[in-house]
Design a protein around this motif. Structure first.
Motif, PDB file in Angstrom:
ATOM      1  N   PHE A  84       0.832  -1.202   0.000  1.00 33.70           N
ATOM      2  CA  PHE A  84       0.000   0.000   0.000  1.00 33.70           C
ATOM      3  C   PHE A  84       0.872   1.259   0.000  1.00 33.70           C
ATOM      4  O   PHE A  84       0.569   2.224  -0.715  1.00 33.70           O
ATOM      5  N   PHE A  87       2.227   1.709  -3.428  1.00 31.11           N
ATOM      6  CA  PHE A  87       1.215   2.150  -4.387  1.00 31.11           C
ATOM      7  C   PHE A  87       0.908   3.640  -4.230  1.00 31.11           C
ATOM      8  O   PHE A  87       0.801   4.372  -5.225  1.00 31.11           O
ATOM      9  N   PHE A  88       0.768   4.113  -2.996  1.00 36.37           N
ATOM     10  CA  PHE A  88       0.416   5.511  -2.759  1.00 36.37           C
ATOM     11  C   PHE A  88       1.571   6.472  -3.012  1.00 36.37           C
ATOM     12  O   PHE A  88       1.334   7.665  -3.233  1.00 36.37           O
ATOM     13  N   THR A  89       2.782   5.995  -2.979  1.00 36.27           N
ATOM     14  CA  THR A  89       3.940   6.879  -3.168  1.00 36.27           C
ATOM     15  C   THR A  89       4.456   6.910  -4.603  1.00 36.27           C
ATOM     16  O   THR A  89       5.297   7.748  -4.932  1.00 36.27           O
ATOM     17  N   PHE A  93       0.124   6.419  -9.205  1.00 36.80           N
ATOM     18  CA  PHE A  93      -1.126   6.507  -8.442  1.00 36.80           C
ATOM     19  C   PHE A  93      -1.926   7.744  -8.827  1.00 36.80           C
ATOM     20  O   PHE A  93      -3.140   7.671  -9.031  1.00 36.80           O
ATOM     21  N   LEU A  97      -5.555   7.705 -10.536  1.00 37.13           N
ATOM     22  CA  LEU A  97      -6.658   8.346  -9.822  1.00 37.13           C
ATOM     23  C   LEU A  97      -7.318   9.416 -10.678  1.00 37.13           C
ATOM     24  O   LEU A  97      -8.560   9.512 -10.731  1.00 37.13           O
ATOM     25  N   VAL A 297      -3.950  -3.058  -4.694  1.00 39.89           N
ATOM     26  CA  VAL A 297      -4.670  -2.064  -5.494  1.00 39.89           C
ATOM     27  C   VAL A 297      -6.159  -2.395  -5.520  1.00 39.89           C
ATOM     28  O   VAL A 297      -7.017  -1.509  -5.363  1.00 39.89           O
ATOM     29  N   PHE A 300      -7.774  -1.517  -2.227  1.00 40.68           N
ATOM     30  CA  PHE A 300      -8.011  -0.068  -2.125  1.00 40.68           C
ATOM     31  C   PHE A 300      -9.283   0.325  -2.860  1.00 40.68           C
ATOM     32  O   PHE A 300     -10.103   1.097  -2.342  1.00 40.68           O
TER      33      PHE A 300
END
Length: 325
Positions: A84, A87-89, A93, A97, A297, A300
């Motif tokens: 996670f 993925f967010f960094t 992403f 998004l 992913v 999320f």
């Protein structure tokens, strides 16, 4: 000397005299037994959700592991929230998004109202044969797979002999690269979604319209209200609960655009605006073999959908609607 008052007669408790009903009789009186036919009809749907929706959720545990197929879930090492954080960094992403949210908003703005409008228009048609014919025509694309739908548009919009571009060239224009131009991907995607799914939504709203009391229309007509005012003040308020439920369900799929459709219309030239979470899961999990990362992913996406459904449902209940639960 007065006689003592006679004691009051003892009235036996009626509840004590009633013996408990046999277990078999209580079972036959239960709601489950009385509505057994409805439960049997719902059984295939319940089995579908249990087998294909709820059971696979157990596999989400690999999102917290460095999953290796030859070791299995029990033998793969645990890594916590490492996937996670990765993925967010990553820069990917924000791209995913932006693309997903943009297309989802376009679908809510343009695709969601179309079935409502079509249902209102068909409700005003008085010729039954014509009404059924239109319903059949707009409902047929719902049974086509995305491969067929995208192939039809490919034949129509191709720059190499496509029907639309042939008309543009005959009119003196230049061929338009509908299939490769990034600016055309999102409009084409939304239009295909409307063309394929509007018929199903229209039938749902038409079914809700049939429950509207016809006396309301008769009273409004006596008061001088035209068909437009009747639709605005009677039909729309009557089907508002159905609209709210469908909207909440659409909100739940806000990040779930579907892999197959976007994968078929996306190519190397328009990938920058077409790459979404669903296609990224396929690329990371199937093509690159990063199963745990792809599961993170997907986890999320599901979590965001759950939060959105809960929020939308609470908001609907706050405004006096029933919601979905």
């Amino acid at each position: 000397m007065s006689a003592a008052p006679a004691p009051a007669p003892v009235v036996p408790d009626a509840r004590a005299q009633i013996s408990p009903a046999p277990r078999g009789r209580r079972w036959k009186r239960s709601s489950l037994w009385r509505h057994r036919t409805l439960y049997l009809m719902a059984l295939p749907g319940i089995a579908y959700f249990l087998v294909f929706k709820y059971a696979p959720m157990g596999g989400l545990v690999i999102a917290f592991q460095d999953y290796m197929p030859f070791l299995g879930v029990g033998g793969s090492p645990w890594v916590g929230f490492e996937h996670f954080v990765r993925f967010f960094t990553e820069d990917t992403f924000l791209l995913l998004l932006r693309n997903t949210v943009t297309i989802s908003l376009l679908l809510l703005v343009f695709a969601f109202p179309v079935p409502i409008i079509l249902a209102l228009l068909l409700n005003e048609v008085r010729t039954r044969a014509f009404k059924r014919s239109v319903q059949t025509v707009i409902y047929l694309p719902h049974f086509m797979s995305w491969v067929i739908v995208v192939s039809i548009f490919y034949v129509l919009l191709s720059t190499d002999g496509g029907a639309v571009n042939n008309i543009i060239v005959e009119a003196g224009g230049r061929p338009v690269p509908f299939l490769t131009d990034p600016d055309w991907l999102r409009p084409m995607y939304v239009f295909q979604e409307v063309w394929k799914g509007a018929g199903w939504g229209t039938i749902v709203y038409l079914a809700a319209i049939t429950a509207v009391d016809t006396q309301l229309y008769e009273a409004a007509e006596l008061d001088g209200a035209g068909r437009l005012r009747q639709s605005w003040h009677i039909t729309l308020p009557a089907i508002r609960p159905t609209i709210i439920v469908m909207f909440i369900l659409a909100i739940g799929d806000f990040l779930e655009l579907g892999f197959e459709h976007m994968f078929l219309v996306m190519n190397s030239l328009n990938r920058e605006v077409g790459d979404i979470f669903d296609t990224y899961v396929y690329t990371a999990g199937i093509q690159n073999g990063q199963l745990s990362y792809a599961a993170a992913v997907g986890f999320f996406k599901g979590l965001v959908g759950l939060v959105l459904v809960v929020m939308a449902n609470r908001l609907a209940k706050r405004f006096g609607e029933e919601g979905v639960y």
